[in-house]
Design an enzyme around this catalytic site. Structure first.
Site, PDB file in Angstrom:
ATOM      1  N   GLN A 146       0.742  -1.677  -0.456  1.00 36.74           N
ATOM      2  CA  GLN A 146      -0.300   0.004   0.223  1.00 36.74           C
ATOM      3  C   GLN A 146       0.811   0.885  -0.257  1.00 36.74           C
ATOM      4  OE1 GLN A 146      -3.516  -0.336   0.389  1.00 36.74           O
ATOM      5  NE2 GLN A 146      -3.732   1.697  -0.677  1.00 36.74           N
ATOM      6  N   PHE A 147       1.367   1.903  -0.714  1.00 38.73           N
ATOM      7  CA  PHE A 147       2.612   2.604  -1.485  1.00 38.73           C
ATOM      8  C   PHE A 147       1.717   4.470  -1.168  1.00 38.73           C
ATOM      9  CE2 PHE A 147       0.346   3.044  -5.430  1.00 38.73           C
ATOM     10  CZ  PHE A 147       0.031   4.618  -5.537  1.00 38.73           C
ATOM     11  N   THR A 148      -0.336   3.952  -1.282  1.00 36.95           N
ATOM     12  CA  THR A 148      -0.499   5.495  -0.617  1.00 36.95           C
ATOM     13  C   THR A 148      -0.736   5.868   0.857  1.00 36.95           C
ATOM     14  OG1 THR A 148      -2.737   4.015  -0.204  1.00 36.95           O
ATOM     15  CG2 THR A 148      -2.201   4.684  -2.572  1.00 36.95           C
TER      16      THR A 148
END
Length: 148
Positions: free
Chosen positions: A78-80
């Protein structure tokens, strides 16, 4: 490294309508990696997550850890989690690690969970995924390896 963990009664992840991972009882882990993260950060979070006492005992108190309950992990990259919203209306993701490094540490993190005797299901790194879960409790905890 950041992790949002949610205690789950059931959870699944799909890509284009096709299931790629699912669990019944356990934790959904959304994992974000930043530039300065190392295997030590992954080790820290993996141990913390497996041993965090957020599952009910026989008296309804949160005294049991994931490893005590035979629970599983559904792990999603989950890079966000490293989205910076301080300026403007569109998050910038400059704090997220480049895909090669992020994937390497994500895979390593999952291996460390498994080495502690917990089964791990995953999504697919870098893909658009649909995650469904029944948050049990609800219990949601945010962990950051910078705060160790």
């Amino acid at each position: 490294m950041k992790a949002v963990i949610q205690r789950s009664g059931e959870a699944s992840v799909a890509i284009e309508g096709s299931s790629v991972g699912e669990i019944n009882h356990g934790l959904v882990v959304l994992l974000g990696v930043t530039h300065h993260d190392t295997v030590e950060d992954a080790d820290y979070l993996a141990k913390k997550i497996v041993n965090l006492r957020i599952f009910d005992d026989e008296n309804g108190k949160m005294n049991n850890a994931l490893k005590d309950t035979a629970g599983k992990v559904l792990s999603i990259s989950q890079f966000t989690l490293y989205g910076d919203t301080r300026k403007g209306r569109r998050p910038n993701y400059l704090n997220a690690a480049k895909p090669d490094k992020a994937n390497e540490l994500y895979q390593y993190f999952n291996e460390q969970i498994e080495q502690q005797g917990v089964e791990v299901e995953t999504g697919q790194f870098g893909e658009m995924m649909q995650v469904q879960l029944t948050n049990d409790g609800p219990v949601t905890i945010i962990l950051d390896s910078d705060e160790k």
